[in-house]
Design a protein around this motif. Structure first.
Motif, PDB file in Angstrom:
ATOM      1  N   UNK A 136       0.828  -1.209   0.000  1.00  0.00           N
ATOM      2  CA  UNK A 136       0.000   0.000   0.000  1.00  0.00           C
ATOM      3  C   UNK A 136       0.865   1.264   0.000  1.00  0.00           C
ATOM      4  N   UNK A 137       1.957   1.230   0.751  1.00  0.00           N
ATOM      5  CA  UNK A 137       2.858   2.388   0.780  1.00  0.00           C
ATOM      6  C   UNK A 137       3.473   2.616  -0.597  1.00  0.00           C
ATOM      7  N   UNK A 138       3.843   1.519  -1.276  1.00  0.00           N
ATOM      8  CA  UNK A 138       4.425   1.633  -2.619  1.00  0.00           C
ATOM      9  C   UNK A 138       3.425   2.221  -3.601  1.00  0.00           C
ATOM     10  N   UNK A 139       2.167   1.786  -3.524  1.00  0.00           N
ATOM     11  CA  UNK A 139       1.136   2.323  -4.418  1.00  0.00           C
ATOM     12  C   UNK A 139       0.938   3.814  -4.203  1.00  0.00           C
ATOM     13  N   UNK A 140       0.855   4.222  -2.936  1.00  0.00           N
ATOM     14  CA  UNK A 140       0.676   5.643  -2.635  1.00  0.00           C
ATOM     15  C   UNK A 140       1.865   6.469  -3.121  1.00  0.00           C
ATOM     16  N   UNK A 141       3.086   5.922  -2.958  1.00  0.00           N
ATOM     17  CA  UNK A 141       4.282   6.637  -3.383  1.00  0.00           C
ATOM     18  C   UNK A 141       4.312   6.804  -4.901  1.00  0.00           C
ATOM     19  N   UNK A 142       4.004   5.731  -5.649  1.00  0.00           N
ATOM     20  CA  UNK A 142       4.014   5.799  -7.112  1.00  0.00           C
ATOM     21  C   UNK A 142       2.939   6.757  -7.627  1.00  0.00           C
ATOM     22  N   UNK A 143       1.777   6.715  -7.019  1.00  0.00           N
ATOM     23  CA  UNK A 143       0.690   7.607  -7.440  1.00  0.00           C
ATOM     24  C   UNK A 143       1.050   9.062  -7.166  1.00  0.00           C
ATOM     25  N   UNK A 144       1.636   9.317  -6.011  1.00  0.00           N
ATOM     26  CA  UNK A 144       2.026  10.683  -5.659  1.00  0.00           C
ATOM     27  C   UNK A 144       3.117  11.195  -6.599  1.00  0.00           C
ATOM     28  N   UNK A 145       4.096  10.345  -6.923  1.00  0.00           N
ATOM     29  CA  UNK A 145       5.153  10.749  -7.844  1.00  0.00           C
ATOM     30  C   UNK A 145       4.601  11.065  -9.224  1.00  0.00           C
ATOM     31  N   UNK A 200       1.520  12.129 -10.014  1.00  0.00           N
ATOM     32  CA  UNK A 200       0.758  13.373  -9.985  1.00  0.00           C
ATOM     33  C   UNK A 200       1.676  14.589  -9.848  1.00  0.00           C
ATOM     34  N   UNK A 201       2.716  14.466  -9.029  1.00  0.00           N
ATOM     35  CA  UNK A 201       3.662  15.582  -8.891  1.00  0.00           C
ATOM     36  C   UNK A 201       4.389  15.858 -10.205  1.00  0.00           C
ATOM     37  N   UNK A 202       4.732  14.790 -10.923  1.00  0.00           N
ATOM     38  CA  UNK A 202       5.401  14.955 -12.217  1.00  0.00           C
ATOM     39  C   UNK A 202       4.482  15.675 -13.205  1.00  0.00           C
ATOM     40  N   UNK A 203       3.207  15.302 -13.239  1.00  0.00           N
ATOM     41  CA  UNK A 203       2.258  15.945 -14.140  1.00  0.00           C
ATOM     42  C   UNK A 203       2.057  17.414 -13.777  1.00  0.00           C
ATOM     43  N   UNK A 204       2.002  17.719 -12.489  1.00  0.00           N
ATOM     44  CA  UNK A 204       1.824  19.108 -12.064  1.00  0.00           C
ATOM     45  C   UNK A 204       3.036  19.954 -12.456  1.00  0.00           C
ATOM     46  N   UNK A 205       4.237  19.381 -12.332  1.00  0.00           N
ATOM     47  CA  UNK A 205       5.444  20.114 -12.752  1.00  0.00           C
ATOM     48  C   UNK A 205       5.447  20.340 -14.265  1.00  0.00           C
ATOM     49  N   UNK A 206       5.004  19.330 -15.035  1.00  0.00           N
ATOM     50  CA  UNK A 206       4.924  19.497 -16.487  1.00  0.00           C
ATOM     51  C   UNK A 206       3.928  20.581 -16.859  1.00  0.00           C
ATOM     52  N   UNK A 207       2.801  20.632 -16.156  1.00  0.00           N
ATOM     53  CA  UNK A 207       1.809  21.682 -16.421  1.00  0.00           C
ATOM     54  C   UNK A 207       2.374  23.063 -16.115  1.00  0.00           C
ATOM     55  N   UNK A 208       3.061  23.159 -14.997  1.00  0.00           N
ATOM     56  CA  UNK A 208       3.615  24.463 -14.612  1.00  0.00           C
ATOM     57  C   UNK A 208       4.662  24.941 -15.607  1.00  0.00           C
ATOM     58  N   UNK A 209       5.520  24.012 -16.064  1.00  0.00           N
ATOM     59  CA  UNK A 209       6.553  24.380 -17.041  1.00  0.00           C
ATOM     60  C   UNK A 209       5.936  24.757 -18.386  1.00  0.00           C
ATOM     61  N   UNK A 210       4.937  23.969 -18.824  1.00  0.00           N
ATOM     62  CA  UNK A 210       4.297  24.235 -20.113  1.00  0.00           C
ATOM     63  C   UNK A 210       3.514  25.537 -20.093  1.00  0.00           C
ATOM     64  N   UNK A 211       2.946  25.894 -18.954  1.00  0.00           N
ATOM     65  CA  UNK A 211       2.167  27.140 -18.882  1.00  0.00           C
ATOM     66  C   UNK A 211       3.041  28.373 -19.060  1.00  0.00           C
ATOM     67  N   UNK A 212       4.331  28.242 -18.794  1.00  0.00           N
ATOM     68  CA  UNK A 212       5.242  29.373 -18.926  1.00  0.00           C
ATOM     69  C   UNK A 212       5.930  29.430 -20.289  1.00  0.00           C
ATOM     70  N   UNK A 213       6.026  28.257 -20.962  1.00  0.00           N
ATOM     71  CA  UNK A 213       6.805  28.199 -22.207  1.00  0.00           C
ATOM     72  C   UNK A 213       5.971  27.887 -23.446  1.00  0.00           C
ATOM     73  N   UNK A 214       5.082  26.923 -23.349  1.00  0.00           N
ATOM     74  CA  UNK A 214       4.372  26.430 -24.543  1.00  0.00           C
ATOM     75  C   UNK A 214       2.918  26.169 -24.171  1.00  0.00           C
ATOM     76  N   UNK A 215       2.004  27.032 -24.650  1.00  0.00           N
ATOM     77  CA  UNK A 215       0.585  26.874 -24.308  1.00  0.00           C
ATOM     78  C   UNK A 215      -0.023  25.644 -24.979  1.00  0.00           C
ATOM     79  N   UNK A 216       0.431  25.334 -26.186  1.00  0.00           N
ATOM     80  CA  UNK A 216      -0.079  24.133 -26.860  1.00  0.00           C
ATOM     81  C   UNK A 216       0.275  22.879 -26.072  1.00  0.00           C
ATOM     82  N   UNK A 217       1.506  22.827 -25.577  1.00  0.00           N
ATOM     83  CA  UNK A 217       1.927  21.698 -24.752  1.00  0.00           C
ATOM     84  C   UNK A 217       1.148  21.660 -23.443  1.00  0.00           C
ATOM     85  N   UNK A 218       0.789  22.827 -22.915  1.00  0.00           N
ATOM     86  CA  UNK A 218       0.005  22.895 -21.675  1.00  0.00           C
ATOM     87  C   UNK A 218      -1.349  22.216 -21.842  1.00  0.00           C
ATOM     88  N   UNK A 219      -2.072  22.578 -22.913  1.00  0.00           N
ATOM     89  CA  UNK A 219      -3.395  21.988 -23.118  1.00  0.00           C
ATOM     90  C   UNK A 219      -3.301  20.507 -23.458  1.00  0.00           C
TER      91      UNK A 219
END
Length: 241
Positions: free
Chosen positions: A124-133, A135-154
């Protein structure tokens, strides 16, 4: 289907509690009424006799015993269909299933049960860790894309789900007309205040005044072209070579 009767928790004190409740004046009066009642010697009379006696026992149980509450099981989601379910998760699940089979074969083995619960906790701890990683990766990609490439953001926002079967998700997602209908009906029942009515009135006035200023919508005449050309500075006019 008829509803199942309530189940009661039976412990060391339940026997005495049930007896005391049955000896109460209220229950004794109901038992006396039951004993003095006359029932017919047929199926209907037998059913009535059993029902009345059963009601006395049920009421006594409710007054003296604790009702066992049924816990509803949560809907189990298939985590194996998630993008973040990688090799580490599969190894943990394999070890857990192996220990589970051993535990069912030897349920009295304390060491096996302990190893199973430890493996379950680790899984269960492994599942929570993988899921959290993920989601955090996707949020970082969204934040980076919102500043550089709007097409990549959407594009990233559209593929934000962690399900492998994205075709099913796209089919179940709301269509354009459904979004339009939703937002159209979202605030239709709200009543506007006096200040809001004034704002709407001013906007309508501006729309009407805009329709009066239609000089720019007419065709450009030759006279206007010549008049504008004469205003151009010398040696600055475009010419054909």
């Amino acid at each position: 289907m008829t509803k199942l009767p309530n189940q009661y928790i039976w412990d060391n004190h339940s026997k005495n509690n049930f007896r005391e409740s049955l000896r109460s004046q209220e229950m004794q009066n109901k038992l006396n009424e039951f004993m003095n009642s006359e029932f017919t010697n047929d199926l209907s009379g037998a059913n009535q006799c059993v029902t009345e006696f059963q009601n006395i026992l049920l009421e006594t149980s409710k007054k003296s015993l604790k009702i066992k509450k049924c816990k509803r099981r949560r809907k189990i989601t298939n985590v194996a269909q998630k993008i973040w379910f990688d090799k580490d998760c599969r190894i943990k699940r394999h070890d857990l299933r192996k220990l589970s089979n051993l535990k069912h074969r030897d349920p009295t083995n304390v060491e096996l049960r302990k190893n199973y619960h430890d493996a379950l906790k680790s899984y269960k701890v492994t599942l929570q860790l993988k899921q959290s990683e993920f989601h955090n990766k996707k949020m970082n990609e969204l934040q980076t894309a919102s500043q550089n490439d709007f097409n990549l953001f959407w594009k990233t926002l559209k593929n934000l789900t962690d399900d492998l079967n994205t075709e099913t998700n796209s089919e179940n997602s709301p269509k354009n007309h459904e979004w339009y209908s939703h937002f159209e009906q979202l605030h239709c029942d709200h009543h506007l205040g006096e200040e809001q009515e004034k704002i709407i009135g001013k906007l309508k006035q501006k729309e009407n005044s805009k329709n009066l200023l239609n000089e720019l919508d007419t065709e450009i005449t030759i006279e206007e072209i010549i008049k504008t050309a004469k205003k151009i500075k010398s040696k600055k006019a475009a010419h054909s070579g």
